[in-house]
Design a protein around this motif. Sequence first.
Motif, PDB file in Angstrom:
ATOM      1  N   HIS A 130      61.715  -5.134  43.955  1.00 17.01           N
ATOM      2  CA  HIS A 130      61.601  -4.679  45.340  1.00 17.01           C
ATOM      3  C   HIS A 130      62.787  -5.188  46.167  1.00 17.01           C
ATOM      4  N   ARG A 149      61.826  -1.003  49.355  1.00 15.08           N
ATOM      5  CA  ARG A 149      61.878  -0.043  48.253  1.00 15.08           C
ATOM      6  C   ARG A 149      61.486  -0.756  46.971  1.00 15.08           C
ATOM      7  N   ASP A 150      60.742  -0.049  46.127  1.00 13.65           N
ATOM      8  CA  ASP A 150      60.327  -0.664  44.874  1.00 13.65           C
ATOM      9  C   ASP A 150      61.420  -0.489  43.824  1.00 13.65           C
ATOM     10  N   SER A 155      59.866   4.340  48.726  1.00 16.49           N
ATOM     11  CA  SER A 155      59.598   3.587  49.955  1.00 16.49           C
ATOM     12  C   SER A 155      58.244   2.895  49.900  1.00 16.49           C
ATOM     13  N   VAL A 156      58.206   1.691  50.469  1.00 13.86           N
ATOM     14  CA  VAL A 156      56.987   0.893  50.536  1.00 13.86           C
ATOM     15  C   VAL A 156      56.838   0.374  51.964  1.00 13.86           C
ATOM     16  N   THR A 189      54.360   4.472  49.738  1.00 14.96           N
ATOM     17  CA  THR A 189      53.129   3.770  49.392  1.00 14.96           C
ATOM     18  C   THR A 189      52.937   2.603  50.343  1.00 14.96           C
ATOM     19  N   VAL A 191      51.336  -1.379  51.306  1.00 15.97           N
ATOM     20  CA  VAL A 191      50.874  -2.710  50.886  1.00 15.97           C
ATOM     21  C   VAL A 191      50.260  -3.394  52.096  1.00 15.97           C
TER      22      VAL A 191
END
Length: 231
Positions: A130, A149-150, A155-156, A189, A191
């Motif tokens: 990440h 970004r993972d 995109s995170v 996504t 978190v």
Amino acid sequence: MRLVIAQCSVDYAGRLSAHLPLATRLLMLKSDGSVLVHSDGGSYKPLNWMSPPCTLTVLEPDDAQTEAGVTEVWRVSQAKTADMLVVSIHHVLHDSAHELGIDPGLQKDGVEAHLQKLLAEQIELLGEGHTLVRREYMTAIGPVDILARDANGSSVAVELKRRGDIDGVEQLTRYLELMNRDPHLAPVTGVFAAQEIKPQARTLAEDRGIRCLVLDYDAMRGLDDSGSRLF
């Protein structure tokens, strides 16, 4: 902001149709163009609303409406869709306008702000590969705490709380809905990160495909070496 308390009925037409019969309600008109219809209940949620960009037009009632007691009609049209909110005013009890000025936005407490800074510096806690894009990534409804970004470059969006509850999950859900409309970011996504996550919040997050991450604040500050503990 304009606040109107009036006896009114409300009709919504668009992706679905809805009707609110005649009753006394609070009509809230914000400077961004949004119009919200509230009752004296239901917590913070409006009974119906129209999000910006939209246009409010005040019309004279027709003969049938006048006979039914309507004194004026508000037609709120969505600029991007064919959705329409029609408020039929029968009697105005209160009408006032207030200049609120520029809102500084939600200020996180010291721990949440520090958690955000620490996680940005230790972005690998999200997972191997990440990378940080930026802190406080602005959306139309407010800033996402961290955009990353993972390992695959996707995109995170990360929402941080001291204690994670259902409201925090709902907040992140709204951010994700907006961000996934942006072709430059999608797919995004989520978190949900906190020092403590309530079971109901974890269940809701996982049901919506949002990953939960429990943060050890002391370990992130270097005050507690969790890896050297026996238990």
